[in-house]
Design an enzyme around this catalytic site. Structure first.
Site, PDB file in Angstrom:
ATOM      1  N   GLU A   1     -18.013 -35.662   2.540  1.00 15.56           N
ATOM      2  CA  GLU A   1     -18.797 -34.716   1.746  1.00 15.56           C
ATOM      3  C   GLU A   1     -20.010 -35.415   1.127  1.00 15.56           C
ATOM      4  O   GLU A   1     -21.107 -34.848   1.075  1.00 15.56           O
ATOM      5  CB  GLU A   1     -17.940 -34.069   0.666  1.00 15.56           C
ATOM      6  CG  GLU A   1     -18.682 -32.960  -0.076  1.00 15.56           C
ATOM      7  CD  GLU A   1     -17.798 -32.130  -0.974  1.00 15.56           C
ATOM      8  OE1 GLU A   1     -18.241 -31.060  -1.425  1.00 15.56           O
ATOM      9  OE2 GLU A   1     -16.644 -32.536  -1.243  1.00 15.56           O
TER      10      GLU A   1
ATOM     11  N   HIS B   1     -16.204 -29.984  -2.948  1.00 11.83           N
ATOM     12  CA  HIS B   1     -14.833 -29.757  -2.488  1.00 11.83           C
ATOM     13  C   HIS B   1     -13.940 -30.874  -3.024  1.00 11.83           C
ATOM     14  O   HIS B   1     -12.843 -30.607  -3.500  1.00 11.83           O
ATOM     15  CB  HIS B   1     -14.799 -29.694  -0.964  1.00 11.83           C
ATOM     16  CG  HIS B   1     -13.484 -29.303  -0.392  1.00 11.83           C
ATOM     17  ND1 HIS B   1     -12.840 -28.134  -0.746  1.00 11.83           N
ATOM     18  CD2 HIS B   1     -12.662 -29.924   0.507  1.00 11.83           C
ATOM     19  CE1 HIS B   1     -11.687 -28.050  -0.099  1.00 11.83           C
ATOM     20  NE2 HIS B   1     -11.558 -29.121   0.664  1.00 11.83           N
TER      21      HIS B   1
ATOM     22  N   LYS C   1     -11.452 -30.393  -9.163  1.00 12.00           N
ATOM     23  CA  LYS C   1     -10.066 -30.543  -8.709  1.00 12.00           C
ATOM     24  C   LYS C   1      -9.376 -31.693  -9.433  1.00 12.00           C
ATOM     25  O   LYS C   1      -8.152 -31.758  -9.463  1.00 12.00           O
ATOM     26  CB  LYS C   1     -10.014 -30.774  -7.202  1.00 12.00           C
ATOM     27  CG  LYS C   1     -10.291 -29.539  -6.348  1.00 12.00           C
ATOM     28  CD  LYS C   1     -10.139 -29.856  -4.867  1.00 12.00           C
ATOM     29  CE  LYS C   1     -10.368 -28.623  -3.991  1.00 12.00           C
ATOM     30  NZ  LYS C   1     -11.786 -28.216  -3.957  1.00 12.00           N
TER      31      LYS C   1
ATOM     32  N   CYS D   1      -8.436 -23.839   3.153  1.00 15.27           N
ATOM     33  CA  CYS D   1      -8.960 -24.126   1.813  1.00 15.27           C
ATOM     34  C   CYS D   1     -10.346 -23.547   1.575  1.00 15.27           C
ATOM     35  O   CYS D   1     -10.880 -23.655   0.469  1.00 15.27           O
ATOM     36  CB  CYS D   1      -8.970 -25.633   1.577  1.00 15.27           C
ATOM     37  SG  CYS D   1      -7.327 -26.365   1.749  1.00 15.27           S
TER      38      CYS D   1
ATOM     39  N   HIS E   1      -5.673 -29.047  -6.297  1.00 15.46           N
ATOM     40  CA  HIS E   1      -6.229 -28.338  -5.140  1.00 15.46           C
ATOM     41  C   HIS E   1      -5.451 -27.051  -4.921  1.00 15.46           C
ATOM     42  O   HIS E   1      -4.304 -27.070  -4.499  1.00 15.46           O
ATOM     43  CB  HIS E   1      -6.156 -29.238  -3.911  1.00 15.46           C
ATOM     44  CG  HIS E   1      -6.928 -28.719  -2.733  1.00 15.46           C
ATOM     45  ND1 HIS E   1      -7.519 -27.473  -2.706  1.00 15.46           N
ATOM     46  CD2 HIS E   1      -7.219 -29.286  -1.519  1.00 15.46           C
ATOM     47  CE1 HIS E   1      -8.121 -27.294  -1.549  1.00 15.46           C
ATOM     48  NE2 HIS E   1      -7.964 -28.385  -0.814  1.00 15.46           N
TER      49      HIS E   1
ATOM     50  N   PHE F   1      -8.814 -26.906   6.716  1.00  9.98           N
ATOM     51  CA  PHE F   1      -8.219 -27.204   8.013  1.00  9.98           C
ATOM     52  C   PHE F   1      -8.695 -26.175   9.040  1.00  9.98           C
ATOM     53  O   PHE F   1      -8.895 -24.997   8.732  1.00  9.98           O
ATOM     54  CB  PHE F   1      -6.694 -27.169   7.941  1.00  9.98           C
ATOM     55  CG  PHE F   1      -6.072 -28.382   7.297  1.00  9.98           C
ATOM     56  CD1 PHE F   1      -6.822 -29.449   6.844  1.00  9.98           C
ATOM     57  CD2 PHE F   1      -4.684 -28.452   7.146  1.00  9.98           C
ATOM     58  CE1 PHE F   1      -6.231 -30.565   6.267  1.00  9.98           C
ATOM     59  CE2 PHE F   1      -4.078 -29.558   6.570  1.00  9.98           C
ATOM     60  CZ  PHE F   1      -4.848 -30.617   6.126  1.00  9.98           C
TER      61      PHE F   1
END
Length: 409
Positions: A311, A300, A332, A161, A337, A396
């Site tokens: 975050e 994010h 988002k 991502c 996403h 990831f």
């Protein structure tokens, strides 16, 4: 002194419409692009909503014979690039001083899934000879280079991502070190397939909220997982004097880039968001800024339990008391996403926020989480001067990427 890098064009393919202008108009007005999935059979899937693109006609951008040789993610990338080049009024006159970096976390998964079904149902001799090039993540960058005649620095970034934020940051570096004057940078993703949905459902990462209107709610106490999105975002980056020399309209400036890895776990975030904090600190240092110089962070913000808390903790670690003076939002909540394309789309949004002086909201924010206690611009955006902003992407494998985007002066 490093060569300055500016943004002169932007193109987007998202569930909120085609083009950066449509994307920004929808984001400003808190419009959600999330709906019930129509393209695939959702029977047996615990998640049945996504930010699915309903109105994309590839023939508007690509010749019919080429469409059959491109996975959907590549079609999105080519379309976004065509819009970005048009928006920039760019004519590539020196193909060896122009480059392309397009990120994709998954690549041609739809092609792989479809051709696997062909193998099982019709036999090996019916599998398409174009299967392999169609599914390769680098094919978006390759097709863009072919279509627009770009012969310089061309590559693909695959960092989950964080892919397209890394792509933009790496393109920024390519121009800084005088390897190119123009870079086409961004990301593309088309992950709405039964296999991908089933996999993320199995990992318990996606929302099971059946109400598309409220399914994605970053930083809200009731959040229960991310909402999958699809599409592409592409930016035209240029060395400042190259842009000025051709009379380009400058949207904003890329001023800093940070890239780190948690080195902790394949999916889980490091405790306290340490990797993300280090990444933001590197981006600030690269831009020569202090934490107090930042007014806005495009987070994010995935709407998952762990990401949003970590975050928030990372922002507090970097910004200290100034964290409570910052505006932070997760767009988002409207786009879903987009995985490898998320950072590019969010960079477009951040550049628009800086240029226009408007803070986009986090929609569906109703129930505050005590561990997420910053100003997330709940539900309604607002006008505000934004001279410097950050945009974060975490993926990831522990990948972290942060860009500093500032108002052009």
């Amino acid at each position: 002194m490093s060569r300055r890098v500016v943004i002169t064009g932007m193109g987007a393919v998202t569930s909120l419409g085609l083009g950066a202008d449509k994307l920004w108009h929808s984001i400003k007005n808190g419009q959600s692009g999330i709906s019930r999935i129509e393209r695939i059979d959702v029977a047996g899937l615990s998640t049945q909503v996504a930010a699915e693109i309903k109105d994309f006609d590839p023939t508007s951008f690509i010749e019919k014979k080429e469409i059959k040789r491109m996975d959907r993610f590549t079609q999105y990338a080519v379309a976004a690039t065509q819009m970005a080049i048009g928006n920039s009024r760019l004519v590539i006159t020196n193909s060896e001083r122009a480059g392309v970096i397009i990120g994709s976390g998954i690549g041609g998964l739809e092609t792989l899934e479809n051709q696997h079904n062909v193998l099982l149902e019709k036999g090996a001799d019916r599998v398409s000879p174009f299967m392999v090039p169609m599914m390769l993540p680098n094919m978006a960058a390759g097709m863009i280079a072919i279509k627009f005649g770009v012969k310089g620095f061309v590559e693909c970034v695959v960092t989950a991502c964080a892919s397209s934020t890394n792509a933009i940051g790496d393109a920024y570096r390519v121009i800084q070190r005088n390897t190119a004057d123009v870079m086409i940078a961004g990301g593309a993703e088309a992950p709405i397939t039964r296999l991908a949905m089933a996999g993320f459902n199995a990992s318990k990462a996606m929302t099971t909220n059946p109400d598309a209107a409220t399914a994605c709610r970053p930083f809200d106490m009731e959040r229960d997982g991310f909402v999958m999105g699809e599409g592409a975002g592409v930016l035209i980056l240029e060395e400042l004097n190259h842009a000025l020399g051709r009379g380009a309209d400058i949207i904003a400036e890329v001023a800093g880039y940070g890239c780190t890895n948690d080195a902790y776990h394949i999916t889980a975030v490091a405790p306290g968001g340490a990797g993300g904090a280090a990444c933001m600190s590197l981006a600030l240092a690269d831009a020569g800024l202090s934490p107090a110089d930042i007014q806005y962070i495009n987070a994010h913000g995935t709407s998952t339990e762990l990401n949003d808390k970590s975050e928030t903790a990372a922002i507090k670690a970097v910004f200290g008391d100034h964290a409570y003076q910052l505006a932070v939002s997760s767009t988002k909540s409207m786009t879903g996403h987009l995985f490898g394309a998320a950072g590019a789309v969010e960079s477009i949004i951040t550049a628009c926020a800086v240029k226009e002086g408007f803070l986009p909201p986090t929609i569906n924010y109703k129930n505050p989480d005590p561990e997420c206690d910053l100003d997330y611009i709940p539900n309604l955006g607002k006008a505000a001067k934004v001279s410097h902003a950050l945009t974060n992407s975490f993926g990831f494998g522990g990948h972290n990427a942060t860009l500093v985007i500032k108002a052009y002066q």
